[in-house]
Motif scaffolding. Structure first.
Motif, short mmCIF file in Angstrom:
data_model
loop_
_atom_site.label_atom_id
_atom_site.label_comp_id
_atom_site.label_asym_id
_atom_site.label_seq_id
_atom_site.Cartn_x
_atom_site.Cartn_y
_atom_site.Cartn_z
N ILE A 1 -1.09 2.22 5.78
CA ILE A 1 -1.19 1.91 4.35
C ILE A 1 0.20 1.71 3.72
N TYR A 2 1.23 2.30 4.34
CA TYR A 2 2.58 2.19 3.78
C TYR A 2 3.00 0.73 3.60
N VAL B 1 0.59 -0.96 0.66
CA VAL B 1 0.79 -0.57 -0.74
C VAL B 1 2.20 -0.95 -1.22
N SER B 2 3.14 -1.09 -0.30
CA SER B 2 4.48 -1.49 -0.72
C SER B 2 4.58 -3.01 -0.95
N ARG C 1 -3.66 -0.88 -5.70
CA ARG C 1 -4.43 0.02 -4.85
C ARG C 1 -5.91 -0.29 -4.92
N GLU D 1 -5.87 5.77 -7.15
CA GLU D 1 -4.69 5.34 -7.87
C GLU D 1 -3.68 6.47 -8.04
N ARG D 2 -4.19 7.68 -8.15
CA ARG D 2 -3.30 8.82 -8.45
C ARG D 2 -2.81 9.53 -7.20
N ARG D 3 -3.27 9.08 -6.05
CA ARG D 3 -2.95 9.81 -4.82
C ARG D 3 -1.54 9.58 -4.32
N ASP D 4 -0.95 10.62 -3.73
CA ASP D 4 0.29 10.47 -2.98
C ASP D 4 -0.08 10.19 -1.53
N PHE D 5 0.57 9.18 -0.95
CA PHE D 5 0.34 8.94 0.47
C PHE D 5 1.43 9.63 1.25
N ARG D 6 1.11 10.84 1.79
CA ARG D 6 2.17 11.53 2.48
C ARG D 6 1.71 12.10 3.80
#
Ligand SMILES: Nc1ncnc2c1ncn2[C@@H]1O[C@H](COP(=O)(O)OP(=O)(O)OP(=O)(O)O)[C@@H](O)[C@H]1O
Ligand SMILES: [Mg+2]
Lengths: 321, 253
Positions: free
Chosen positions: B82-83, B86-87, B92, B248-253
């Motif tokens: 997804i990195y 989304v970049s 999203r 939309e509010r999620r951090d992708f980590r």
């Protein structure tokens, strides 16, 4: 909207705190970092493992949200489509859709920029050529080696001919030839007027490539500026002189003012503390008909700075929940 | 266009999922087995075949929707693929919609194959096929749309295991919602409130079940069909909207 007309990226007290573990313990990965990357420069983002480089870049790419602070890219707030339209990004140790072939892979990313048709096909082939992956254009990514993945990863970052290229450890996983190729690629990007921001802990690469660097330790910015300026702080006048055919009595006289004298077979290595001593030493060698093999000024390196800063860096800010 | 590219890529990804083929084979076996059962039955075997056939299409389609649906987004986050998406200038919600549409295409093809199997079986036993059968399959597909959206919604904020459990629970309860109300009537004040709440918020999946109509040859009016479809679409839109808000509010980590 932009802050300072020539700043491509602008960070203003950007911070990120993660909550980890069952109790949600806070870990500050990035702590109030402010810096700017200017148009057309190669900017190195340096720091040891766990310093917060990847976290910062992920915030810039809109993958995670800052806890506080702001940042802009081309004057647009990070995360907005406008901020992402003219940039290319290579994530750290990238993972891709492994069932696609090299060509399909790049085509897919082209589509995400709204590119298609003959132009895109040309661009895809051209990029595979640029990163040296033309032979693997019809090979599935699952059959790629780590370095090959890194290369197509770089190609995908360039698919839209971006004005700003952000690379998270672009040299990792590459062999010496690959490294050199990436260095050349970065320089070529700079020549064609692009701005490049890359993270690395390989300081040698940074020294060769960067106009300016920022050094981050435990989430805090500890140094930022031109490589030469940063080095000037810890600069020495020391020089290393290598000579041949030095008579024993001349050697004795050399010992009297040299900082260090080391015999290496036929040759003598002399470390000298100042320019004055260098002159004296050379006069001496010539007066006894000796031969100067080489004279190397001892430049301070980013590595020295890095290690000095790493010793001084504070523990990361940790607050119990 | 970006959404379609992501959808197409998702479709290709789905085609590589072994689960898909396993479920499809099971569905076809179930449908095929109704021939044997029909031979052992006296009398109305055609009803039985249609009943088993449509139930199989529904069950296996929903299983595909759930088990592939819960992995659609979480797999991309786990694998960090997804990195790179989304970049890019992809919002999203566009990513989410693309993944959703991709799975719908997969489901559409599966439904077609399963229905084809059912038609072959019916033809082999000389059962007359009415247009009503296709309307029933159409409504089953609307149910798939709802269930895929449910799976996707859960997977935007919980683990895949929990998503699977929750989505399966909603599938089961969704087919029992009329009972929820009757159930609540026999309970105390609080129980009635809870049961009524569930009745009105959970999808009423029995609405999409036209098996009875097919078996009893009861035609269903065009307006009713449109209303049922609209109910399904509206419910789906609401679920996707919620999923997008959370995503939309999620951090992708
Ligand atoms: N998802 C996460 N959850 C919790 N903590 C995290 C997460 N990601 C990073 N961290 C923490 O944030 C800090 C910075 O990590 P980051 O990955 O940004 O370092 P880095 O500079 O990229 O290191 P490296 O050179 O090893 O790639 C580390 O202490 C790490 O433990
Ligand atoms: Mg990193």
């Amino acid at each position: 909207m932009g802050v300072g007309g020539d700043d491509v990226i602008c960070l203003n007290r950007l911070s990120k705190t993660f909550r980890v573990g069952f109790w949600g313990k806070k870990v500050t990965a990035v702590d109030q970092v402010s810096l700017a990357v200017r148009r057309g420069e190669v900017f190195g983002f340096l720091g040891p493992n766990g310093a917060g480089k990847t976290t910062t870049l992920k915030m810039l790419m809109g993958l995670i949200y800052p806890t506080s602070g702001t940042a802009t890219i081309f004057g647009y707030p990070i995360g907005t489509p406008q901020a992402k339209a003219r940039l290319g990004f290579l994530p750290e140790s990238p993972y891709f859709y492994d069932y696609l072939t090299g060509r399909e892979f790049l085509r897919f990313y082209g589509h995400l920029f709204g590119l298609r048709g003959a132009w895109l096909e040309r661009r895809v082939d051209e990029l595979l050529e640029v990163v040296g992956m033309a032979h693997a254009r019809d090979l599935q990514l699952r059959k790629f080696s780590k370095g090959m993945l890194q290369r197509v990863g770089i190609a995908q970052a360039l698919i839209n001919d971006p004005e700003l290229v952000v690379l998270d450890e672009p040299m990792s996983g590459l062999d010496p030839i690959g490294r050199k190729e990436v260095r050349d690629l970065i320089l070529r990007l700079k020549e064609s007027g692009k701005t490049v921001l890359f993270s690395s802990h390989i300081l040698h690469d940074a020294e060769l490539l960067c106009d300016r660097v920022a050094m981050i330790m435990k989430g805090r910015l500890v140094a930022c500026g031109h490589v030469s300026d940063l080095l000037a702080g810890g600069a020495t006048q020391e020089a290393e002189l290598l000579v041949e055919r030095l008579l024993p009595e001349a050697l004795e006289r050399m010992r009297s003012f040299a900082k260090k004298v080391v015999l290496q077979g036929e040759q003598v290595m002399v470390v000298l503390a100042s320019q004055q001593d260098v002159d004296r030493a050379i006069d001496l060698v010539r007066s006894v008909k000796g031969k100067v093999v080489s004279l190397t000024p001892q430049k301070a390196s980013l590595e020295d700075l890095f290690i000095r800063e790493a010793k001084g860096a504070r523990e990361p800010v940790e607050v119990a929940a | 266009m970006k959404i379609l590219s992501i959808a197409f890529n998702t479709f290709r990804e789905n085609l590589r999922d072994k689960l898909l083929y396993n479920l499809l084979i099971f569905a076809l076996l179930m449908i095929g087995s109704s021939i044997i059962i029909s031979k052992l039955t006296l009398g109305d075997f055609d009803r039985l075949m249609i009943d088993i056939g449509l139930a199989s299409v529904n069950l296996f389609g929903v299983l595909i929707a759930i088990f592939i649906g819960i992995g659609l987004v979480s797999k991309e986050i786990d694998k960090k693929t997804i990195y790179t998406i989304v970049s890019k200038p992809v919002a999203r919600y566009q990513f989410l919609l693309g993944k959703y549409l991709g799975l719908l295409v997969t489901l559409l093809i599966n439904t077609t194959i399963m229905t084809g199997g059912l038609l072959v079986v019916l033809w082999a036993r000389n059962v007359t096929v009415e247009g009503l059968l296709f309307q029933a399959v159409g409504m089953i597909f609307v149910e798939f749309m709802v269930m895929t959206a449910v799976a996707m919604l859960f997977s935007t904020f919980t683990s895949t295991t929990l998503s699977a459990i929750f989505t399966l629970a909603i599938y089961v309860i969704g087919h029992l919602t009329p009972d929820l109300k009757t159930f609540g009537e026999k309970m105390d004040e609080l129980g009635r409130l809870v049961m009524n709440g569930l009745y009105y918020t959970l999808p009423n999946l029995e609405r999409f079940n036209l098996k009875g109509h097919v078996i009893h040859h009861q035609a269903i009016s065009g307006t009713d069909l449109v209303l049922i479809a609209c109910y399904g679409l509206a419910y789906t839109a609401m679920l996707l909207f919620l999923a997008a808000l959370i995503f939309e509010r999620r951090d992708f980590r």
